[in-house]
Write a protein that holds these residues in place. Structure first.
Motif, short mmCIF file in Angstrom:
data_model
loop_
_atom_site.label_atom_id
_atom_site.label_comp_id
_atom_site.label_asym_id
_atom_site.label_seq_id
_atom_site.Cartn_x
_atom_site.Cartn_y
_atom_site.Cartn_z
N MET A 184 19.00 6.97 -33.82
CA MET A 184 19.35 8.39 -33.94
C MET A 184 18.12 9.26 -33.83
O MET A 184 17.10 8.98 -34.46
CB MET A 184 20.03 8.65 -35.29
N SER A 185 18.19 10.30 -33.03
CA SER A 185 17.09 11.23 -32.85
C SER A 185 17.44 12.58 -33.46
O SER A 185 18.62 12.90 -33.68
CB SER A 185 16.78 11.42 -31.36
N ARG A 186 16.42 13.35 -33.74
CA ARG A 186 16.61 14.70 -34.25
C ARG A 186 16.16 15.68 -33.19
O ARG A 186 15.06 15.56 -32.63
CB ARG A 186 15.83 14.90 -35.54
N VAL A 187 17.00 16.65 -32.89
CA VAL A 187 16.73 17.65 -31.86
C VAL A 187 16.57 19.00 -32.53
O VAL A 187 17.45 19.45 -33.28
CB VAL A 187 17.87 17.70 -30.82
N LEU A 188 15.46 19.66 -32.26
CA LEU A 188 15.21 21.00 -32.79
C LEU A 188 15.30 22.00 -31.65
O LEU A 188 14.56 21.89 -30.66
CB LEU A 188 13.83 21.08 -33.45
N VAL A 189 16.22 22.95 -31.77
CA VAL A 189 16.43 23.98 -30.75
C VAL A 189 15.91 25.30 -31.28
O VAL A 189 16.30 25.74 -32.37
CB VAL A 189 17.92 24.11 -30.39
N ILE A 190 15.04 25.95 -30.51
CA ILE A 190 14.50 27.25 -30.89
C ILE A 190 15.05 28.31 -29.94
O ILE A 190 14.73 28.31 -28.74
CB ILE A 190 12.95 27.25 -30.84
N GLU A 191 15.89 29.20 -30.46
CA GLU A 191 16.41 30.32 -29.68
C GLU A 191 15.49 31.53 -29.86
O GLU A 191 15.07 31.83 -30.98
CB GLU A 191 17.81 30.71 -30.17
N SER A 192 15.19 32.22 -28.74
CA SER A 192 14.29 33.37 -28.87
C SER A 192 14.80 34.62 -28.17
O SER A 192 14.12 35.65 -28.17
CB SER A 192 12.90 33.01 -28.36
N SER A 193 15.99 34.56 -27.57
CA SER A 193 16.52 35.76 -26.92
C SER A 193 16.84 36.83 -27.96
O SER A 193 17.40 36.53 -29.02
CB SER A 193 17.79 35.42 -26.14
N ALA A 194 16.52 38.07 -27.63
CA ALA A 194 16.84 39.18 -28.53
C ALA A 194 18.34 39.46 -28.55
O ALA A 194 18.85 40.10 -29.48
CB ALA A 194 16.08 40.43 -28.09
N ARG A 195 19.05 38.99 -27.52
CA ARG A 195 20.48 39.25 -27.41
C ARG A 195 21.30 38.08 -27.93
O ARG A 195 20.98 36.92 -27.64
CB ARG A 195 20.87 39.53 -25.96
N GLN A 196 22.38 38.40 -28.65
CA GLN A 196 23.33 37.38 -29.06
C GLN A 196 24.43 37.23 -28.02
O GLN A 196 24.96 36.14 -27.81
CB GLN A 196 23.94 37.73 -30.42
N GLN A 197 24.79 38.32 -27.36
CA GLN A 197 25.83 38.31 -26.34
C GLN A 197 25.20 38.56 -24.97
O GLN A 197 24.28 39.35 -24.84
CB GLN A 197 26.89 39.39 -26.64
N GLY A 198 25.73 37.89 -23.94
CA GLY A 198 25.24 38.13 -22.59
C GLY A 198 23.89 37.53 -22.31
O GLY A 198 23.24 37.91 -21.34
N SER A 199 23.45 36.58 -23.11
CA SER A 199 22.13 35.96 -22.94
C SER A 199 22.27 34.69 -22.12
O SER A 199 22.99 33.76 -22.52
CB SER A 199 21.52 35.64 -24.31
N VAL A 200 21.58 34.64 -20.99
CA VAL A 200 21.64 33.44 -20.15
C VAL A 200 20.92 32.28 -20.83
O VAL A 200 21.37 31.14 -20.77
CB VAL A 200 21.04 33.72 -18.76
N SER A 201 19.80 32.55 -21.49
CA SER A 201 19.08 31.45 -22.15
C SER A 201 19.94 30.82 -23.24
O SER A 201 19.94 29.60 -23.43
CB SER A 201 17.74 31.92 -22.73
N ARG A 202 20.74 31.63 -23.94
CA ARG A 202 21.65 31.07 -24.95
C ARG A 202 22.78 30.29 -24.28
O ARG A 202 23.23 29.26 -24.81
CB ARG A 202 22.22 32.19 -25.83
N GLU A 203 23.22 30.75 -23.13
CA GLU A 203 24.24 30.01 -22.38
C GLU A 203 23.71 28.64 -21.98
O GLU A 203 24.42 27.63 -22.09
CB GLU A 203 24.64 30.82 -21.14
N LEU A 204 22.46 28.61 -21.53
CA LEU A 204 21.85 27.34 -21.16
C LEU A 204 21.70 26.43 -22.38
O LEU A 204 21.92 25.22 -22.31
CB LEU A 204 20.49 27.58 -20.52
N THR A 205 21.33 27.02 -23.50
CA THR A 205 21.17 26.23 -24.73
C THR A 205 22.49 25.59 -25.14
O THR A 205 22.53 24.42 -25.52
CB THR A 205 20.65 27.12 -25.87
N GLN A 206 23.57 26.37 -25.06
CA GLN A 206 24.87 25.84 -25.46
C GLN A 206 25.29 24.68 -24.55
O GLN A 206 25.85 23.69 -25.02
CB GLN A 206 25.92 26.95 -25.44
N GLN A 207 24.98 24.80 -23.25
CA GLN A 207 25.31 23.69 -22.36
C GLN A 207 24.44 22.48 -22.66
O GLN A 207 24.92 21.35 -22.65
CB GLN A 207 25.14 24.08 -20.89
N PHE A 208 23.15 22.72 -22.94
CA PHE A 208 22.27 21.60 -23.29
C PHE A 208 22.82 20.87 -24.51
O PHE A 208 22.90 19.64 -24.52
CB PHE A 208 20.86 22.10 -23.58
#
Length: 199
Positions: free
Chosen positions: A1-25
């Motif tokens: 078992m591995s531990r994954v740490l995700v760091i979100e840094s977009s200022a936007r909660q909605q309409g953020s492409v980086s968050r969309e990519l994170t959710q797919q990851f």
């Protein structure tokens, strides 16, 4: 078992492409590694203060001489550093703001790049202490910058991560997002295709 740490840094909660990519990851990773633990730290919802004299005091002042503010700053830095130390995989979601990373992500890095904890100084120079970890960097960019002199994200993050011993780093860029529908759709599709390969 591995531990994954995700760091979100977009200022936007909605309409953020980086968050969309994170959710797919995360979805892809969980499907391929269902036993792994995933922790998400959102720097927009829980901003990390920028490096200041209080944090420096927390690092450098003997504990018995620290002010309450310095103790609190040190405790926050310790928490962030412990999260990184405990992770096997690091995921940085980094939209491009003014050719570089968000200041919130820079503040996080300033808390976790710590002498004697994540790197040390030796007679031959600095040595990273976080060997054996992998990192993925998911970027969202309005233009096309990969490989150009205007890309101050990838070179900086590669250097910062290598400085603490993380050399296995893969960048996934979603580019051309503000260059019209054709470029935007192509850039996002290419990034999502690479994400599908990663997990």
């Amino acid at each position: 078992m591995s531990r994954v740490l995700v760091i979100e840094s977009s200022a936007r909660q909605q309409g953020s492409v980086s968050r969309e990519l994170t959710q797919q990851f995360i979805a892809n990773w969980q499907a391929a590694h269902p036993a792994d633990q995933i922790q998400v730290r959102d720097l927009a919802l829980e901003p990390v203060p920028h490096l200041d004299a209080t944090l420096l005091g927390g690092w450098m002042t003997p504990s018995e001489q620290q002010s309450e503010a310095e103790k609190a700053a040190l405790a926050r830095s310790n928490q962030l550093t412990d999260e990184l130390l405990g992770a096997d995989v690091l995921v940085l979601a980094a939209p491009m703001y003014n050719f570089a990373i968000p200041s919130t992500l820079k503040a996080w890095l300033d808390h976790v790049l710590r002498a004697g904890v994540t790197f040390k100084y030796t007679e031959t120079g600095p040595q990273g202490l976080l060997t054996g970890k992998r990192a993925f960097v998911l970027t969202a960019r309005g233009g096309i910058y990969a490989g150009s002199g205007l890309d101050h994200q990838e070179p900086y993050l590669r250097q910062a991560l290598a400085f603490i011993g993380i050399h296995d780093v893969q960048f996934i860029h979603a580019e051309g997002l503000n260059m019209g529908a054709e470029f935007s759709e192509k850039g996002l599709a290419q990034a999502k295709a690479k994400l599908a390969e990663v997990a």
